[in-house]
Design a protein around this motif. Structure first.
Motif, PDB file in Angstrom:
ATOM      1  N   VAL A 438      -3.508  36.311  -8.291  1.00  0.00           N
ATOM      2  CA  VAL A 438      -3.915  37.571  -7.676  1.00  0.00           C
ATOM      3  C   VAL A 438      -2.890  37.938  -6.609  1.00  0.00           C
ATOM      4  CG1 VAL A 438      -5.763  38.780  -6.446  1.00  0.00           C
ATOM      5  CG2 VAL A 438      -6.336  36.965  -8.077  1.00  0.00           C
ATOM      6  N   GLU A 439      -2.414  39.171  -6.641  1.00  0.00           N
ATOM      7  CA  GLU A 439      -1.413  39.634  -5.678  1.00  0.00           C
ATOM      8  C   GLU A 439      -1.972  40.804  -4.867  1.00  0.00           C
ATOM      9  OE1 GLU A 439       2.382  40.391  -7.425  1.00  0.00           O
ATOM     10  OE2 GLU A 439       2.321  38.605  -8.706  1.00  0.00           O
ATOM     11  N   TYR A 440      -1.743  40.744  -3.565  1.00  0.00           N
ATOM     12  CA  TYR A 440      -2.245  41.761  -2.641  1.00  0.00           C
ATOM     13  C   TYR A 440      -1.139  42.197  -1.689  1.00  0.00           C
ATOM     14  CZ  TYR A 440      -7.331  42.172  -3.237  1.00  0.00           C
ATOM     15  OH  TYR A 440      -8.582  42.477  -3.698  1.00  0.00           O
ATOM     16  N   ILE A 441      -1.250  43.419  -1.212  1.00  0.00           N
ATOM     17  CA  ILE A 441      -0.531  43.857  -0.020  1.00  0.00           C
ATOM     18  C   ILE A 441      -1.596  44.076   1.041  1.00  0.00           C
ATOM     19  CG2 ILE A 441       0.829  45.712   1.040  1.00  0.00           C
ATOM     20  CD1 ILE A 441       2.220  46.106  -1.625  1.00  0.00           C
ATOM     21  N   ILE A 442      -1.454  43.391   2.170  1.00  0.00           N
ATOM     22  CA  ILE A 442      -2.526  43.373   3.160  1.00  0.00           C
ATOM     23  C   ILE A 442      -1.941  43.359   4.561  1.00  0.00           C
ATOM     24  CG2 ILE A 442      -2.612  40.840   2.999  1.00  0.00           C
ATOM     25  CD1 ILE A 442      -5.636  41.014   3.521  1.00  0.00           C
ATOM     26  N   PRO A 443      -2.578  44.036   5.518  1.00  0.00           N
ATOM     27  CA  PRO A 443      -2.112  43.938   6.905  1.00  0.00           C
ATOM     28  C   PRO A 443      -2.150  42.480   7.377  1.00  0.00           C
ATOM     29  CG  PRO A 443      -3.731  45.703   6.679  1.00  0.00           C
ATOM     30  CD  PRO A 443      -3.737  44.941   5.389  1.00  0.00           C
ATOM     31  N   THR A 444      -1.187  42.101   8.195  1.00  0.00           N
ATOM     32  CA  THR A 444      -1.157  40.736   8.719  1.00  0.00           C
ATOM     33  C   THR A 444      -2.453  40.403   9.445  1.00  0.00           C
ATOM     34  OG1 THR A 444       1.247  40.847   8.949  1.00  0.00           O
ATOM     35  CG2 THR A 444       0.124  39.158  10.218  1.00  0.00           C
ATOM     36  N   ARG A 445      -3.072  41.403  10.081  1.00  0.00           N
ATOM     37  CA  ARG A 445      -4.353  41.184  10.768  1.00  0.00           C
ATOM     38  C   ARG A 445      -5.413  40.661   9.799  1.00  0.00           C
ATOM     39  NH1 ARG A 445      -6.828  46.010  12.793  1.00  0.00           N
ATOM     40  NH2 ARG A 445      -5.585  47.151  11.274  1.00  0.00           N
ATOM     41  N   GLY A 446      -5.340  41.117   8.538  1.00  0.00           N
ATOM     42  CA  GLY A 446      -6.324  40.708   7.544  1.00  0.00           C
ATOM     43  C   GLY A 446      -6.153  39.272   7.090  1.00  0.00           C
ATOM     44  N   ILE A 447      -4.933  38.721   7.243  1.00  0.00           N
ATOM     45  CA  ILE A 447      -4.689  37.339   6.817  1.00  0.00           C
ATOM     46  C   ILE A 447      -5.089  36.348   7.896  1.00  0.00           C
ATOM     47  CG2 ILE A 447      -2.868  35.708   6.177  1.00  0.00           C
ATOM     48  CD1 ILE A 447      -1.446  37.891   4.734  1.00  0.00           C
ATOM     49  N   ILE A 448      -5.017  36.779   9.171  1.00  0.00           N
ATOM     50  CA  ILE A 448      -5.387  35.884  10.272  1.00  0.00           C
ATOM     51  C   ILE A 448      -6.844  35.450  10.110  1.00  0.00           C
ATOM     52  CG2 ILE A 448      -5.754  35.731  12.761  1.00  0.00           C
ATOM     53  CD1 ILE A 448      -3.352  37.575  13.121  1.00  0.00           C
ATOM     54  N   GLY A 449      -7.066  34.174  10.004  1.00  0.00           N
ATOM     55  CA  GLY A 449      -8.420  33.647   9.828  1.00  0.00           C
ATOM     56  C   GLY A 449      -8.892  33.598   8.384  1.00  0.00           C
TER      57      GLY A 449
END
Length: 602
Positions: A438-449
């Motif tokens: 699965v590949e996503y483009i996501i804000p870095t804020r969304g990856i934190i945690g």
């Protein structure tokens, strides 16, 4: 003797360090005493985590040629290490896992290599792995070269198939595997251009790494681009800020296998270390006396994440650490800035508080772990992304490419969580083995945690990696942690009886007989709000004899958080207390009544 300078680049865990081990063993560059698994990972943290954190160089001799090899980190958070050492080399060995194919960090390191004009040699590693797809991997690598704007010459890359773990390589999959990796070394001799020996020109030596020795002081490591460097020679240091100063080279070192040994002279193309310049920094150029010819400064991408490092002010401050003052903390951070080119420090109004900017959570957590092992005591805040403004005055934030390989049955829950975190699905590819990419483009804020949630949701079977992509439009509010915290309302030593009662409320992080203080976080609440509990209460004793046996106290084993997991758990109103012996989660405001007032009665 001819010289070839190469770097081994790849995504994390694709086998760079293992391949370097094979080369060292095959060329006899390591002794039986030095030989072990992942020889180049000399740092204690690297050996524990199984990843390369610092770029390191070594040198081997093969068929009358000296091959200088740079082993680079594969994790995106240590991209600054890759950026500064690639300029020392003339070609790269691009390792790609035969099962995974190119991953996010592959794109990053390959792009840097192509920009420097390298013509990479592609090594498809782990071809003996179950489910390996070498043909798929090669096709994806070609597509990646095309996407990155490779020239026709770069697109015509040579390919070697290998199993670094088993220690063999072949030029064609139809060949019977041999007993060594000579096909890779032969490919290096055939395709990597020999270094031009411009030893009669004016000296240009650029510093790409720093070391320290208590006897000789600061040691600068880099490549001699032209000219000759001699022990005892007077030189001019051209700094990146435009200033110059004169010094004498007191020590000069060359590399052979894992050994750094003293030499008297080195010429262009050599990768060496030198001492005698106390204020040399990464990117500076050492030149002939009175003839400063500075090389272009090393460009490193900007940080994307920040954290606050603070002096510990908890009730347990100073009990476990050796270095606890503001001056201690400042000196250690200044020392880190000298060698960690991807790190930045910003002053704050509070002299006990420093804002540290880095490339990701792991980049910063490695610094914190190193500091606690050295005896430092400090507090850190929740990681925050760096928000900028574009030319139109709009808020922009960092975005990342996120790639996950996980069992099919868990994809729905993971996709639901990423959509909640403002991610955008860009691709899904189901493997025949029951694994979906699965590949996503996501804000870095969304990856934190998210990493802890991902591991829990996939029962530890999922693999995820991400890479900084670009700064783009701000996505608005992203929901944080779903669960509240269990907070101590009293000080003392936790008791089994009290924790037995508390464990019904959520997941505990501590066991009995642990010292606690008011405002310290003991665990995660099963609900979305914070809950104050008493972890030190003891059972009341009476002289009334029970007719039957008392109810047995059965405690669920606590969830022990690592440093990375503790940082992921943090919310905006919380801090992590870090000491050489302990990791304690706490609220910023320890007093319960003041905390309620500051949060509006939450």
């Amino acid at each position: 003797m001819e010289i070839r300078n190469i770097a081994i680049i790849a995504h994390v865990d694709h086998g760079k360090t293992t391949l370097t081990d094979c080369i060292l063993r095959h060329t006899g560059a390591v002794t039986a005493k030095e030989d072990r698994e992942r020889i180049m990972d000399s740092n204690a943290l690297e050996q524990e985590k199984g990843i390369t954190i610092l770029a390191k160089n070594t040198s081997v001799k093969y068929k009358g040629t000296r091959i200088n090899i740079v082993d680079t980190p594969g994790h995106a958070d240590f991209g600054g290490e890759v950026e500064r050492v690639l300029s020392m080399t003339d070609c790269t060995l691009l390792l790609v896992d035969a099962f995974d194919g190119p991953m996010p960090q592959t794109r990053f390191v390959l792009g840097k290599s192509l920009q420097l004009g390298h013509k990479p040699i592609v090594v498809v590693n782990k071809v003996d792995r179950e489910g390996a797809r070498p043909g798929f991997s090669v096709d994806k690598v070609f597509d990646l070269f095309s996407d990155l704007g490779a020239t026709e010459e770069q697109l015509d890359f040579p390919i070697v198939y290998a199993s670094a773990k088993q220690g063999w390589a072949v030029n064609n999959l139809s060949e019977v595997p041999g007993a060594n990796i000579e096909p890779i070394l032969d490919m290096v001799l055939a395709h990597v251009p020999p270094v031009k020996r411009d030893s009669d020109k004016a000296l240009q030596f650029q510093v790409t790494a720093l070391d320290y020795n208590e006897y000789v002081g600061r040691i600068a490591i880099g490549k001699i681009y032209q000219g000759t460097m001699k022990k005892g020679a007077d030189v001019t240091l051209a700094k990146t800020n435009g200033t110059t100063a004169n010094y004498k080279i007191t020590k000069l070192y060359g590399y052979e296998g894992l050994t750094r040994y003293e030499i008297d002279e080195a010429g262009s193309g050599d990768i060496v270390a030198m001492a005698g310049i106390p204020d040399v920094f990464i990117g500076d150029t050492v030149c002939d006396m009175g003839n400063p010819l500075p090389l272009p400064a090393i460009q490193v991408e900007e940080p994307t994440v920040s954290m606050f490092f603070m002096v510990n002010n908890s009730p347990f401050a100073g009990k476990e650490g050796k270095f606890v003052t503001t001056r201690n903390l400042r000196e250690r951070l200044d020392r880190e800035l000298e060698t960690n080119v991807a790190l930045r420090l910003e002053e704050t109004e509070d002299k006990d508080r420093f804002k540290i900017l880095g490339r990701g959570e792991l980049h910063l957590s490695i610094l914190i772990e190193n500091m606690r092992r050295e005896g430092y005591e400090l507090q850190v805040s929740r990681p925050e992304v760096i928000i900028k403004h574009n030319e139109a005055g709009e808020k922009i934030e960092p975005y990342e490419t996120l790639v996950m390989d996980l069992p099919d049955q868990y994809t729905g829950a993971v996709i639901q969580e990423l959509n909640r975190r403002k991610g955008e699905l860009t691709g899904m590819d189901a493997h025949t083995s029951g694994i979906t990419r699965v590949e996503y483009i996501i804000p870095t804020r969304g990856i934190i945690g998210f990493r802890g949630h991902f591991i829990s949701e996939t029962r530890g079977e999922g693999v995820m990696s991400s890479r900084f992509l670009r700064f783009d439009k701000y996505k608005g509010e992203i929901p944080g942690r779903k669960n509240g915290a269990l907070i101590s309302m009293d000080s003392g030593e936790s008791t089994a009886y009290a924790l037995w009662k508390v464990q019904e409320r959520g997941d505990l992080f501590i066991e009995p007989q642990v010292s606690v203080y008011p405002g310290m976080i003991l665990g995660m609440n099963s609900r979305d709000s914070d809950l104050e509990v008493n972890p030190v209460r003891e059972k009341k004793l009476t002289n009334v004899r029970a007719s039957g046996s008392d109810e047995a106290i059965r405690l669920v084993p606590p969830k022990k958080l690592t440093l990375e997991q503790s940082i992921e758990f943090l919310d905006d109103d919380e801090l992590l207390e870090v000491t050489p012996q302990s990791l304690r989660l706490r609220k910023k405001v320890l007093d319960a009544s003041m905390r309620k007032r500051s949060s509006g009665g939450r």
